[in-house]
Write a protein that holds these residues in place. Structure first.
Motif, PDB file in Angstrom:
ATOM      1  N   LEU A 141       0.861  -1.257  -0.108  1.00 43.83           N
ATOM      2  CA  LEU A 141       0.028   0.065  -0.048  1.00 43.83           C
ATOM      3  C   LEU A 141       0.848   1.377  -0.146  1.00 43.83           C
ATOM      4  O   LEU A 141       0.483   2.248  -0.706  1.00 43.83           O
ATOM      5  N   TRP A 144       1.984   1.426  -3.724  1.00 53.27           N
ATOM      6  CA  TRP A 144       0.967   1.756  -4.621  1.00 53.27           C
ATOM      7  C   TRP A 144       0.384   3.330  -4.388  1.00 53.27           C
ATOM      8  O   TRP A 144       0.226   3.873  -5.373  1.00 53.27           O
ATOM      9  N   SER A 145       0.303   3.601  -3.156  1.00 53.59           N
ATOM     10  CA  SER A 145      -0.117   5.063  -2.998  1.00 53.59           C
ATOM     11  C   SER A 145       0.809   6.203  -3.334  1.00 53.59           C
ATOM     12  O   SER A 145       0.158   7.052  -3.796  1.00 53.59           O
ATOM     13  N   GLY A 149      -0.427   8.538  -5.965  1.00 53.39           N
ATOM     14  CA  GLY A 149      -0.186  10.230  -5.336  1.00 53.39           C
ATOM     15  C   GLY A 149       0.989  10.891  -6.393  1.00 53.39           C
ATOM     16  O   GLY A 149       0.695  12.235  -6.778  1.00 53.39           O
ATOM     17  N   SER A 181       0.670  11.091   0.173  1.00 53.74           N
ATOM     18  CA  SER A 181      -0.225  10.127  -0.260  1.00 53.74           C
ATOM     19  C   SER A 181      -0.355   8.865   0.617  1.00 53.74           C
ATOM     20  O   SER A 181      -0.973   8.193   1.417  1.00 53.74           O
ATOM     21  N   ALA A 182       1.186   8.420   0.575  1.00 59.23           N
ATOM     22  CA  ALA A 182       1.366   7.314   1.365  1.00 59.23           C
ATOM     23  C   ALA A 182       1.164   7.349   2.787  1.00 59.23           C
ATOM     24  O   ALA A 182       0.922   6.542   3.589  1.00 59.23           O
ATOM     25  N   VAL A 185      -2.652   7.244   3.751  1.00 56.90           N
ATOM     26  CA  VAL A 185      -3.102   5.987   3.308  1.00 56.90           C
ATOM     27  C   VAL A 185      -2.679   4.838   4.670  1.00 56.90           C
ATOM     28  O   VAL A 185      -3.352   3.993   5.185  1.00 56.90           O
TER      29      VAL A 185
END
Length: 262
Positions: A141, A144-145, A149, A181-182, A185
């Motif tokens: 995650l 991916w984030s 982002g 973003s990471a 999340v």
């Protein structure tokens, strides 16, 4: 874009059940992915994977990735993965003696570095899953984030190039957006699935992992630019090769292990 989405969906349908299942099926998948990663790097450099050093490099990588306690129970208990791996390296080091230095120490350096780069990365991928599904999902995650982002923030706000000599499309604004973003999340994720350290420490570590993941992406971009190729491979239509998809994770997983998350 349509091809990228189809490939991503098909890959996830295959990939997600295996990471949920874990165990030997996931170990085998990681070993196969690592072997493909070796092939991609050899191919970029113009080396034949069926060569002596190519075969030895794949063996070395597989020995690093597959857990000895599960796959090599027949071996004496004092033998670990490092010992097995270095036995392959020693064979490579001996080759110049019998090749009359037509195959040199410098030639040995490439397959050894490739085996460490790919092997240690996927070894820690396996170790993260062994530590628990939530640990592995956290890493996925974060990466991916970060990618999502960085892409959207770069599209919307990107003005200043991050590393134009390596990856012309990446921007500083996109990189910052990826980190933010990471962190967001990861913060939401840890509300439901706590990890070893308190949430403040984990959010700081998340930012570091996000930066490391982006650095892993840039490292792979630098290799591709050096060898004059667009993608590391063609196995994933619309996405390139295995290393194009796992380059960030090959940096993130070892770093997670280094800070004690598994």
């Amino acid at each position: 874009m349509k091809q990228r989405i189809i490939t991503a969906v098909v890959a996830l349908i295959f990939f997600i059940p295996l990471i949920i299942l874990g165990g030997m099926p996931l170990h085998a998948l990681a070993a196969v992915l690592a072997a493909i990663g070796v092939y991609e790097l050899f191919n970029m450099k113009g080396l034949e994977i069926k060569s002596f050093e190519g075969i030895l490099t794949i063996i070395a990588v597989v020995l690093l990735v597959l857990p000895i306690a599960t796959w090599f129970k027949f071996l004496p208990s004092n033998i670990d993965d490092v010992t097995l791996y270095y036995s392959i390296v020693m064979i490579m080091l001996v080759v110049p003696v019998f090749s009359k230095n037509t195959y040199t120490f410098d030639d040995v350096a490439f397959p050894v570095l490739v085996s460490l780069y790919v092997g240690i990365g996927f070894q820690n991928f396996v170790s993260a899953r062994e530590a628990g599904f939530k640990v592995l999902m956290f890493a996925l995650l974060v990466v991916w984030s970060t990618d999502i982002g960085a892409y959207f923030c770069g599209m919307k706000f990107g003005k200043n190039k991050l590393a134009p000599h390596v990856s012309p499309n990446k921007t500083i604004e996109g990189a910052i957006g990826g980190v933010l973003s990471a962190v967001v999340v990861a913060g939401i994720y840890m509300v439901f699935w706590p990890l070893p350290y308190n949430i403040g420490v984990m959010l700081i570590l998340t930012a570091i992992f996000s930066i490391a993941g982006q650095m892993g992406d840039l490292v792979q971009s630098a290799y591709k630019r050096h060898y004059g190729v667009k993608d590391s491979g063609k196995i994933l239509p619309g996405h390139g090769g295995i290393l194009d998809r796992f380059d960030s994770l090959l940096f993130v997983f070892p770093l997670m292990h280094l800070v004690g998350l598994f």
